[in-house]
Design an enzyme around this catalytic site. Structure first.
Site, PDB file in Angstrom:
ATOM      1  N   HIS A  83      -4.492  17.355   3.175  1.00 28.35           N
ATOM      2  CA  HIS A  83      -5.266  16.125   3.346  1.00 28.35           C
ATOM      3  C   HIS A  83      -4.302  14.945   3.441  1.00 28.35           C
ATOM      4  O   HIS A  83      -4.266  14.258   4.436  1.00 28.35           O
ATOM      5  CB  HIS A  83      -6.255  15.941   2.192  1.00 28.35           C
ATOM      6  CG  HIS A  83      -7.193  14.789   2.379  1.00 28.35           C
ATOM      7  ND1 HIS A  83      -8.290  14.572   1.565  1.00 28.35           N
ATOM      8  CD2 HIS A  83      -7.200  13.757   3.269  1.00 28.35           C
ATOM      9  CE1 HIS A  83      -8.928  13.480   1.952  1.00 28.35           C
ATOM     10  NE2 HIS A  83      -8.276  12.966   2.971  1.00 28.35           N
ATOM     11  N   TRP A  86      -1.099  10.444  -1.523  1.00 23.87           N
ATOM     12  CA  TRP A  86      -1.691   9.157  -1.868  1.00 23.87           C
ATOM     13  C   TRP A  86      -1.004   8.525  -3.077  1.00 23.87           C
ATOM     14  O   TRP A  86      -0.823   9.184  -4.104  1.00 23.87           O
ATOM     15  CB  TRP A  86      -3.168   9.324  -2.220  1.00 23.87           C
ATOM     16  CG  TRP A  86      -3.993  10.039  -1.207  1.00 23.87           C
ATOM     17  CD1 TRP A  86      -3.718  10.290   0.104  1.00 23.87           C
ATOM     18  CD2 TRP A  86      -5.296  10.612  -1.441  1.00 23.87           C
ATOM     19  NE1 TRP A  86      -4.732  10.967   0.702  1.00 23.87           N
ATOM     20  CE2 TRP A  86      -5.714  11.181  -0.219  1.00 23.87           C
ATOM     21  CE3 TRP A  86      -6.121  10.700  -2.551  1.00 23.87           C
ATOM     22  CZ2 TRP A  86      -6.939  11.838  -0.094  1.00 23.87           C
ATOM     23  CZ3 TRP A  86      -7.344  11.342  -2.436  1.00 23.87           C
ATOM     24  CH2 TRP A  86      -7.745  11.897  -1.210  1.00 23.87           C
ATOM     25  N   TYR A  94      -6.296   2.333  -6.717  1.00 19.57           N
ATOM     26  CA  TYR A  94      -5.278   2.408  -5.670  1.00 19.57           C
ATOM     27  C   TYR A  94      -5.406   1.253  -4.683  1.00 19.57           C
ATOM     28  O   TYR A  94      -6.463   0.621  -4.550  1.00 19.57           O
ATOM     29  CB  TYR A  94      -5.386   3.741  -4.914  1.00 19.57           C
ATOM     30  CG  TYR A  94      -6.728   3.977  -4.238  1.00 19.57           C
ATOM     31  CD1 TYR A  94      -6.946   3.589  -2.908  1.00 19.57           C
ATOM     32  CD2 TYR A  94      -7.783   4.585  -4.920  1.00 19.57           C
ATOM     33  CE1 TYR A  94      -8.167   3.806  -2.290  1.00 19.57           C
ATOM     34  CE2 TYR A  94      -8.997   4.802  -4.313  1.00 19.57           C
ATOM     35  CZ  TYR A  94      -9.194   4.420  -2.996  1.00 19.57           C
ATOM     36  OH  TYR A  94     -10.409   4.618  -2.392  1.00 19.57           O
ATOM     37  N   GLU A 141      -4.000   8.661   7.596  1.00 17.77           N
ATOM     38  CA  GLU A 141      -3.318   8.908   6.326  1.00 17.77           C
ATOM     39  C   GLU A 141      -2.108   7.992   6.159  1.00 17.77           C
ATOM     40  O   GLU A 141      -1.867   7.469   5.061  1.00 17.77           O
ATOM     41  CB  GLU A 141      -2.894  10.376   6.229  1.00 17.77           C
ATOM     42  CG  GLU A 141      -4.057  11.340   6.054  1.00 17.77           C
ATOM     43  CD  GLU A 141      -4.898  11.031   4.835  1.00 17.77           C
ATOM     44  OE1 GLU A 141      -4.332  10.974   3.730  1.00 17.77           O
ATOM     45  OE2 GLU A 141      -6.113  10.823   4.979  1.00 17.77           O
ATOM     46  N   LYS A 144      -3.467   4.143   5.825  1.00 16.50           N
ATOM     47  CA  LYS A 144      -4.174   3.854   4.572  1.00 16.50           C
ATOM     48  C   LYS A 144      -3.302   4.063   3.352  1.00 16.50           C
ATOM     49  O   LYS A 144      -3.337   3.258   2.410  1.00 16.50           O
ATOM     50  CB  LYS A 144      -5.431   4.722   4.474  1.00 16.50           C
ATOM     51  CG  LYS A 144      -6.257   4.465   3.209  1.00 16.50           C
ATOM     52  CD  LYS A 144      -7.534   5.291   3.205  1.00 16.50           C
ATOM     53  CE  LYS A 144      -8.364   5.019   1.942  1.00 16.50           C
ATOM     54  NZ  LYS A 144      -9.632   5.792   1.941  1.00 16.50           N
ATOM     55  N   HIS A 145      -2.504   5.120   3.333  1.00 16.35           N
ATOM     56  CA  HIS A 145      -1.766   5.495   2.129  1.00 16.35           C
ATOM     57  C   HIS A 145      -0.249   5.309   2.245  1.00 16.35           C
ATOM     58  O   HIS A 145       0.386   4.795   1.332  1.00 16.35           O
ATOM     59  CB  HIS A 145      -2.081   6.948   1.765  1.00 16.35           C
ATOM     60  CG  HIS A 145      -3.533   7.227   1.549  1.00 16.35           C
ATOM     61  ND1 HIS A 145      -4.237   6.717   0.485  1.00 16.35           N
ATOM     62  CD2 HIS A 145      -4.424   7.954   2.289  1.00 16.35           C
ATOM     63  CE1 HIS A 145      -5.494   7.121   0.553  1.00 16.35           C
ATOM     64  NE2 HIS A 145      -5.630   7.874   1.642  1.00 16.35           N
TER      65      HIS A 145
END
Length: 414
Positions: A83, A86, A94, A141, A144-145
């Site tokens: 996935h 993070w 977060y 991914e 966002k992270h």
């Protein structure tokens, strides 16, 4: 201004218009990282750490998260998929989308330009989007992270090469994933994908926690089906070169019920119309004349169901109806029925539900089987199918609709 500086400042969308060869000629990974002396462990520091190039903050706990997608089935049927990675604050909250100037829509081109073809190949197999758009998933991914991991800031590099932190993010995620074989962790505890078995959260969490000696967080969908695992780390130093130390969850909670969790197999979709979803299965069309003889020997009384595939006998059908190539074969009882016979194992009656052979207590109407040339037949056909020959502790679902690997089922009297 240099070409590299110009490329770094291009907004999202424009960088992908530059020919890959031109990018590659100016983005060879050559930057070096800031030197970190006596780095502290994130989320465990006792004094403030100002240098966030050597200390992940505020996102000090990093989660390696994995998917198990069955609808549609995504990735290998004997492996979980990635996935993301993070950065959580140390309390479970977060940040997200921390640097719009570094949101890219050409992740594939960036990794390829860095010469990381092996990394890209691995991602194409194990970092999959269930909708089929891997590139978009990877962009999400990172945007966002990845942009929220402090030690990946461009200012943390000496002689920074544009986007090298992007490659570092995906490389580290893959490296961590390779150490976390969730399918094997669960199989070692006798937890296998099944259309009939259910498991407790405690049993699943214990199996996943055992190899690392710290707790994990599991997630389930609204149907109580296991579909995600979160592994937690604190980091001593930077993401790129630091030590990832397994840690307990930072407050993140499971969405799974305490009991009755389903761990479904990844069964590929076929063009064959699905059977009723209930395990109570009608016998369907009458078998062909060659399958209607009254069973005598074989398929009479008690016996096992040896499997032949690729011209050799390899394992057998076990009590739940799956194909297993190691261990002890299960015993079945063949009972005469109109135009054939039924099969029952210690799990219960056997039926074909959603094109898959299933033996379980929940089955109320057993399927009627026949015998053709000494082989088990269903609706006149002796060919059964699965995705691949199972190995080790893997149990393979057995389908009546065509799959990659064909098999036949015989009888060995007990």
């Amino acid at each position: 201004m240099s070409f590299s500086s110009t490329l770094r400042q291009l907004p999202k969308g424009l960088a992908s218009l530059i020919p890959a060869a031109l990018i590659a000629s100016n983005t060879v990974l050559g930057g070096s990282l800031s030197t970190c002396e006596n780095p502290q462990l994130s989320c465990r520091n006792t004094t403030a750490v100002a240098d966030t190039c050597c200390f992940n903050a505020p996102g000090g706990q990093l989660l390696l998260t994995q998917f198990w997608d069955t609808n549609p089935p995504t990735g290998p049927n004997n492996s979980w998929t990635i996935h993301g990675l993070w950065p959580d604050r140390c309390d479970g909250t977060y940040e997200q989308y921390c640097d719009p100037s570094r949101e890219y829509d050409n992740i594939t081109a960036i990794i390829a330009a860095a010469g990381k073809t092996d990394l890209l190949s691995y991602m194409n197999t194990y970092w999959k989007d269930y909708k089929g758009d891997d590139e978009d998933f990877w962009e999400h991914e990172w945007d966002k992270h990845g942009t929220c991991i402090s030690t990946l800031e461009p200012t943390c590099y000496n002689n920074y090469t544009p986007q090298e932190e992007v490659v570092a993010y995906f490389q580290k995620t893959v490296d961590l994933f390779k150490t976390l074989d969730s399918y094997a962790f669960l199989a070692d505890a006798k937890i296998f994908p099944s259309t009939t078995e259910t498991y407790s959260a405690k049993k699943i969490e214990k199996a996943l926690s055992k190899p690392r000696k710290v707790n994990v967080t599991i997630q389930c969908n609204r149907n109580g089906e296991l579909d995600e695992i979160w592994y937690f780390y604190n980091v001593r130093g930077s993401l790129q070169t630091g030590e990832f130390v397994p840690s307990d969850p930072d407050g993140s909670k499971s969405s799974c019920p305490a009991e009755g969790i389903k761990y479904l197999p990844k069964l590929p979709k076929t063009s064959t119309p699905p059977a009723p979803t209930t395990l109570s299965t009608a016998t369907g069309a009458p078998p062909s004349p060659t399958a209607t003889s009254t069973p005598g020997v074989p398929f009479s009384g008690r016996g096992t169901l040896p499997v032949t595939s690729g011209g050799r006998t390899n394992g057998c059908i076990i009590s739940g109806g799956t194909w297993y190539t190691t261990g002890t074969c299960a015993g079945f009882t063949a009972t005469p029925a109109e135009s054939g016979f039924t099969l029952t194992s210690s799990k219960g009656k056997c039926a074909v539900a959603n094109d898959v052979l299933t033996c379980a207590a929940a089955v109320t109407d057993a399927a009627v089987f026949g015998v053709v040339d000494g082989k088990l037949a269903y609706q006149g056909q002796t060919s059964f199918y699965t995705e691949a020959v199972p190995t080790g502790t893997v149990q393979a679902p057995v389908a009546v609709a065509e799959r990659a690997t064909a098999l036949e089922v015989g009888w060995r009297a007990l």
